[in-house]
Design a protein around this motif. Sequence first.
Motif, short mmCIF file in Angstrom:
data_model
loop_
_atom_site.label_atom_id
_atom_site.label_comp_id
_atom_site.label_asym_id
_atom_site.label_seq_id
_atom_site.Cartn_x
_atom_site.Cartn_y
_atom_site.Cartn_z
N ILE C 114 0.84 -1.20 0.00
CA ILE C 114 0.00 0.00 0.00
C ILE C 114 0.87 1.25 0.00
CG2 ILE C 114 -1.72 1.29 1.30
CD1 ILE C 114 -2.82 -1.28 2.32
N GLY C 115 1.94 1.20 0.81
CA GLY C 115 2.80 2.37 0.92
C GLY C 115 3.44 2.78 -0.39
N ASP C 116 3.68 1.81 -1.26
CA ASP C 116 4.27 2.16 -2.56
C ASP C 116 3.33 2.99 -3.40
OD1 ASP C 116 6.18 -0.90 -3.22
OD2 ASP C 116 6.67 0.97 -2.19
N ARG C 117 2.05 2.77 -3.21
CA ARG C 117 1.08 3.44 -4.09
C ARG C 117 0.47 4.68 -3.48
NH1 ARG C 117 -1.31 0.28 -8.15
NH2 ARG C 117 -0.18 -1.67 -8.32
N LEU C 118 0.52 4.76 -2.17
CA LEU C 118 -0.20 5.85 -1.50
C LEU C 118 0.26 7.24 -1.94
CD1 LEU C 118 -2.53 5.97 0.40
CD2 LEU C 118 -0.97 6.01 2.31
N PRO C 119 1.57 7.50 -1.99
CA PRO C 119 1.98 8.86 -2.38
C PRO C 119 1.43 9.26 -3.75
CG PRO C 119 3.86 7.62 -1.59
CD PRO C 119 2.73 6.66 -1.67
N ASN C 120 1.41 8.32 -4.69
CA ASN C 120 0.90 8.67 -6.01
C ASN C 120 -0.55 9.08 -5.95
OD1 ASN C 120 3.35 7.75 -6.91
ND2 ASN C 120 2.59 5.70 -7.30
N THR C 121 -1.31 8.31 -5.18
CA THR C 121 -2.73 8.62 -5.05
C THR C 121 -2.94 9.96 -4.41
OG1 THR C 121 -3.45 6.34 -4.96
CG2 THR C 121 -4.82 7.93 -3.86
N LEU C 122 -2.20 10.20 -3.30
CA LEU C 122 -2.41 11.46 -2.61
C LEU C 122 -2.08 12.63 -3.51
CD1 LEU C 122 -1.15 10.63 0.96
CD2 LEU C 122 -3.46 11.07 0.20
N LEU C 123 -1.01 12.47 -4.28
CA LEU C 123 -0.63 13.54 -5.19
C LEU C 123 -1.77 13.87 -6.14
CD1 LEU C 123 1.70 15.29 -6.16
CD2 LEU C 123 2.36 13.45 -7.70
N VAL C 286 -11.77 4.42 -11.28
CA VAL C 286 -11.88 4.39 -12.73
C VAL C 286 -10.83 5.28 -13.39
CG1 VAL C 286 -13.36 5.07 -14.63
CG2 VAL C 286 -14.28 3.77 -12.75
N THR C 287 -10.64 6.48 -12.87
CA THR C 287 -9.67 7.38 -13.48
C THR C 287 -8.27 6.78 -13.43
OG1 THR C 287 -11.01 9.17 -12.61
CG2 THR C 287 -8.87 9.75 -13.49
N GLU C 288 -7.91 6.21 -12.30
CA GLU C 288 -6.57 5.61 -12.20
C GLU C 288 -6.42 4.48 -13.18
OE1 GLU C 288 -5.51 4.38 -8.33
OE2 GLU C 288 -5.81 6.37 -7.46
N ARG C 289 -7.46 3.72 -13.35
CA ARG C 289 -7.40 2.60 -14.25
C ARG C 289 -7.19 3.05 -15.67
NH1 ARG C 289 -9.53 -2.90 -15.29
NH2 ARG C 289 -10.20 -2.51 -17.39
N GLY C 295 -2.01 4.12 -8.48
CA GLY C 295 -2.52 4.55 -7.19
C GLY C 295 -3.22 3.44 -6.43
N THR C 296 -3.78 3.80 -5.28
CA THR C 296 -4.42 2.79 -4.45
C THR C 296 -5.76 2.34 -5.00
OG1 THR C 296 -5.27 4.57 -3.07
CG2 THR C 296 -3.31 3.43 -2.30
N GLY C 297 -6.39 3.14 -5.83
CA GLY C 297 -7.66 2.73 -6.42
C GLY C 297 -7.48 1.49 -7.27
N ARG C 298 -6.47 1.53 -8.12
CA ARG C 298 -6.17 0.38 -8.96
C ARG C 298 -5.76 -0.80 -8.12
NH1 ARG C 298 -1.81 1.81 -13.09
NH2 ARG C 298 -1.35 -0.39 -12.88
N LEU C 299 -4.99 -0.50 -7.09
CA LEU C 299 -4.52 -1.55 -6.19
C LEU C 299 -5.71 -2.29 -5.61
CD1 LEU C 299 -1.79 -2.43 -4.90
CD2 LEU C 299 -2.46 -1.10 -2.93
N PHE C 300 -6.68 -1.51 -5.18
CA PHE C 300 -7.87 -2.10 -4.59
C PHE C 300 -8.57 -3.02 -5.59
CE2 PHE C 300 -11.27 -2.46 -1.72
CZ PHE C 300 -12.46 -2.32 -2.41
N LEU C 301 -8.80 -2.53 -6.79
CA LEU C 301 -9.49 -3.33 -7.79
C LEU C 301 -8.72 -4.60 -8.12
CD1 LEU C 301 -10.92 -0.85 -10.44
CD2 LEU C 301 -12.16 -2.24 -8.79
N ASP C 302 -7.41 -4.45 -8.34
CA ASP C 302 -6.62 -5.62 -8.72
C ASP C 302 -6.62 -6.67 -7.63
OD1 ASP C 302 -4.00 -3.67 -10.36
OD2 ASP C 302 -5.93 -4.43 -11.07
N HIS C 303 -6.39 -6.23 -6.41
CA HIS C 303 -6.29 -7.21 -5.33
C HIS C 303 -7.65 -7.76 -4.94
CE1 HIS C 303 -1.96 -6.93 -4.18
NE2 HIS C 303 -2.08 -5.97 -5.07
#
Lengths: 318, 587, 344
Positions: C114-123, C286-289, C295-303
């Motif tokens: 999660i930590g790898d993706r969080l900064p991208n999402t927050l940005l 959806v936007t991240e996809r 970001g974490t949105g994609r992470l959520f969907l994938d996992h």
Amino acid sequence: METTAEKPNGIVQLPLDELETPPLSLGQLTWRRFRRHRMAIFGGVSLILIFLYSFGGALFISEAEANFTATGDRLQPPSREHPMGTDTIGRDIMARTIYGGQISILIGITAMIVEVLLGVTIGSMAGFFGGKLDSLLMRMTEAIIVIPQIFLLLVMAKFFGGSIPNITILGRTFSGSVVIIIVIIGITSWPYLARIVRAEFLSLKENEFVLAARATGTSKREIIFRHILPNSMAPIIVAATLGVANAIAAEAYISFLGLGVRPPTATWGNMMESAYNYIESAWWLWLFPGFLISMTVLSINFLGDGLRDALDPHSRAA
Amino acid sequence: MFQKPFVRSLLFMLIAASFVLAGCAQPAAPTAAPVEPTQPPAAVEPTQAPAVAEPTQPPVVAEPTQPPAAPAEKKVTTFIWTQEFDTLNPLYTNMWFSTITHQWWNCWAWDFDEKNAPRPVLVKEIPSVENGGISEDGKTITLKLREDLVWSDGTPLTADDFIFTYEMTMSPKNAVAATSPYDKIEKIEAPDPQTLVMTFKDPYAPWVGTLWHGLLPKHILQPVFDSDGTLDKAEWSRAPTVGCGPFVFAEWESGSFARFVANEKYWAGRPKLDEIFVRFVPDDASQIAALKAGDGDLGTFIAYPDMPDLEAAGLTLVKTFSGYNEGYYFLLDPAKGHPAIQDVKVRQAIAYATNRQKLTEDLLLGKTVPAATMWDATPYIDPSITPYPYDPEKAKALLDEAGWVDTNGDGVREKDGTDLSFIYGTTTREIRKDTQAVVQQELAAVGIKVELQNFDSDIYFAGYGEGGPAATGQLDMFEYSTVPQFPDPDTFDFLCAEIPSDEKPSGTNWEGWCDPELDALFQKQATEVDFAARQQTFYQISKMIYDKVYWLGLWQDPDFYAVNPKLLNIKFSGVTPFFNIAEWDLK
Amino acid sequence: MTRYIIRRLLQAIPLLFIISMILFVLMQNMGDPLATMGGRTVTKSADRERLSRQLGLDKPIYVQYLYWLIGNDWAKADLDGDGIPETPGTRKGVLRGDFGTSLLNRGVPVTKVIGDRLPNTLLLMVTAELVIIVGSMLIGIYSALNQYSTADNIISTATFFLYSLPIFFFALVVMYIFAVNFKRWGLPYLPTVGMFEPQVGKTPAQVAWHMVLPVATLSFVYFAAYSRYIRSTMLEAMGKDYIRTAKAKGLPRPEIIYIHGLKNAALPIVTVVALDLPFLLGGALVTERIFAWPGTGRLFLDHLARNDTAVVMGLLMMIAVAVVLFQIVADVLYAWLDPRIRYK
């Protein structure tokens, strides 16, 4: 010229000024204010037209036509035979927008009703009674907010996915997944409304007229329904109209993730999803359902806007 | 400040206008000529659509946001992956997008060329009975390794690494993805660093397609295993900086990209490209947009309807057959299944009632053909088998013969009070949903009613223990695409013993096939090391499945790669797609 | 007020427990993590059995939940299949800060995933949120002050139209126009996907340039929702008697609008913003996809699609904690902004 007639108990009765208009009822007042809002009238009219298209169109085109596949005719641009073209397996798009519209509109309205009923009930109780009930209800609200809509949808799709049979209403058969979508959208949208209503109740509860009502011994139920609720109609109406729009848009979003209404039942949302890969190559696949979704949402929002402006006696620009 | 909304409205109108223009400027490109794969596919088949009038810039020229790179710069090629690898450790994943990278940074003992014939990589030659590599009884296989093998850090690669890989696979402390075929090895030893001897319990025919798909470096991972007690948490799985392929792993940023740079120490010579950059783009439409805009040089898993667009944008589409065939599986369970489906005549009727030829022509743009058996396009099927033709009248006749007639005039046949109505399920892919609608209509025309259901992949493929719809018998006819151990025809998914039940919830025979004759043949083919004998066995297997319609083929499911013409020397294999990646070059 | 905050925080703890249990149970019933471990083929039965044992998936739900919560280093697992548990577990459990390891990215700690993706999402999300808030304020206030004017109508139509377009559609259209077609027509163009161009590397300029389309997509779609609320609350506030008094007193217009009007209209706006902030952590699915933003949105969907319970629970609990905290913050802000509100 005024003459005052002194009554025995000292109350003075003034005659009516001829230039004053007779008092208007709430309904009449609302309608007059509503009329001023041109976009709302436009919205109302186009909604009626869309409604006629979707439900009236069914009289001219049968459902079988909407589902009739002819792969040889796939992806035809609009022509006389198919005024809106055909989709990826040759089904007529106009017929599908008609029948799809029925489902989309149904989803929108029903989900909104669920949302409003739940949201207003819970929000008003929490805001009015406060204390432990407020805490409990608000924690419940938070719990719902925390669980993402998508997650809930996947789970319900798994539990009920195959086992909800097709539903037949008024001669129209459609997939049972419509019910699941409605329930999910309704269940996951009420918290926002509940919080808004609660906030309104919290503020209004301390107003003078409520204090006065309490002082005169009005029952709690009357206070809620006759005093506070009408004054908080504005955000409820805005939320309700945006709610229908949300539900229709949510249905499209859910369809994009592959969890929408199952085929072959058409909805505007899942038609947009199928058109997603053909944005450049087959514009007629998305233009018509897209236009219909936009027009419906637009009209509903204008209508709601006009209603809100009309119902709120204080809403007037500086 | 108050001009802002007007600017926005103008912008909105500009968007709408350019939109309309976009719609007008793109006449739909006509479909390319259909290609028929009678052989496991060969080299590049350029499928250029005739020139279309549009203002395209050749994507080669546009270097995205920088001034054009000088030719002396690094040769970097960008691939677009629609799924991100879960892990790079060959033992821990079967994910296709991960295993196809092995030819870049890891090494197989042998891989497969564009004709899907084995090609030695680490071994000097493919073992056979003639060269002594395989013993007479077929139980012992000896590999002779090359002498010049080195890992990318210079350490020599020897048979010890093979044994280490075997030990790690079989160790109960490692939660590896698959233990086969190593669980069939009875004894493994390395008499000298260049020789590996494997003895199997029984002669193992599918060895060429299944053995040594990736190696682990012993000198790096043995210490990790010794200290952690398991390889599950090894850093190397996320960052395999030591490899044995033409490229070396450089970097992998979660969700974003992965980089592989040329291996200077590669024992077969440095590759021509300097770097492979893999970008993860999960959305299909975005992948297509990126390929069209030239933001990627190669993409795969392309949907058929997108192919004409890509060709019009100047990309080349290469087709390669990897053994997948899409078809219908029927639930042959007398208790849970629909009574009609148990009757072979009904299944044959379904075969005749569906026009699969038209389906592949229309929905798949003629780029593939209907499948007849699960072993299509391999030397293992009986050449006399062709897909069932479209003959609705014959279908109706068969149904009448079987006793299913429409007595009450509702359009659906029945027999003994049961309607001929069953459930047809599949996943949510567009092409499958479309197929469902078409087939539903075709079956309705002969009096069969099907109810359609769709599931997410992980729910659809869930096992019996997890309540998967196919595994637990909720679906009567289910559609998916699978492959035997291509290029080997072996499969043991359909044995009687694999029928899932409460005692064996992990069983893979969801279809419930339990034909003693078929079962015996399946078991026999796995031990037949002699190609001719095995081929005969498979002739019998495929004929039986075809005649009894245990499986009804829909279409052959090849892999398509969209490639930018600036990449040279491209060849693809169906088994190990990037087998000649070392020779790829950029114009 | 402090007592109120402490009381809310204490109430939050059992709530979080219950939420975690509900989510865990839902997650376990979602599907089969082993279903897709076969890659493009069906998972073999021998592997299914073995992996189920090795990954602890054969245990009953409550045991798995217990291990998730308090770890399994006090229990032994049977890894070699002989029926006798002999290997001690290594997990410490959530309560001791160990969220476990991912099933999908085998062996990688959840916090790292999660930590790898969080900064991208927050940005992405924080930028988008700022753009939305500022934009909506401007639009909402302008609309409220010029109710029913032509400009107001055009703005309403435009924002609603954008709001009613499905976001995935808008994103792709925008990508096609500004990235694909602009490039084709020789105009200065935007990039299609990703955070940066590989040839250039990950520089701030590249990232900012790549953020334009995703941020634009998110903002344009949500302008309508926020600006409508702002407009309606502004209208209500401006219709109040104290505004009439202020005008009668001859106060300058900006002062009336911002100090008297906006400050009172702020309450519902605070609600909406505070409620939405915690979801920034979850990213825009959806936007991240579509823009391949890591970001974490994609992470959520994938996992979620591969039933990786540990990671999904980690994400959901992170959002849950944030939601609960922000609810408290929002309530405190209410009281601060509206002195009439009193909490019992």
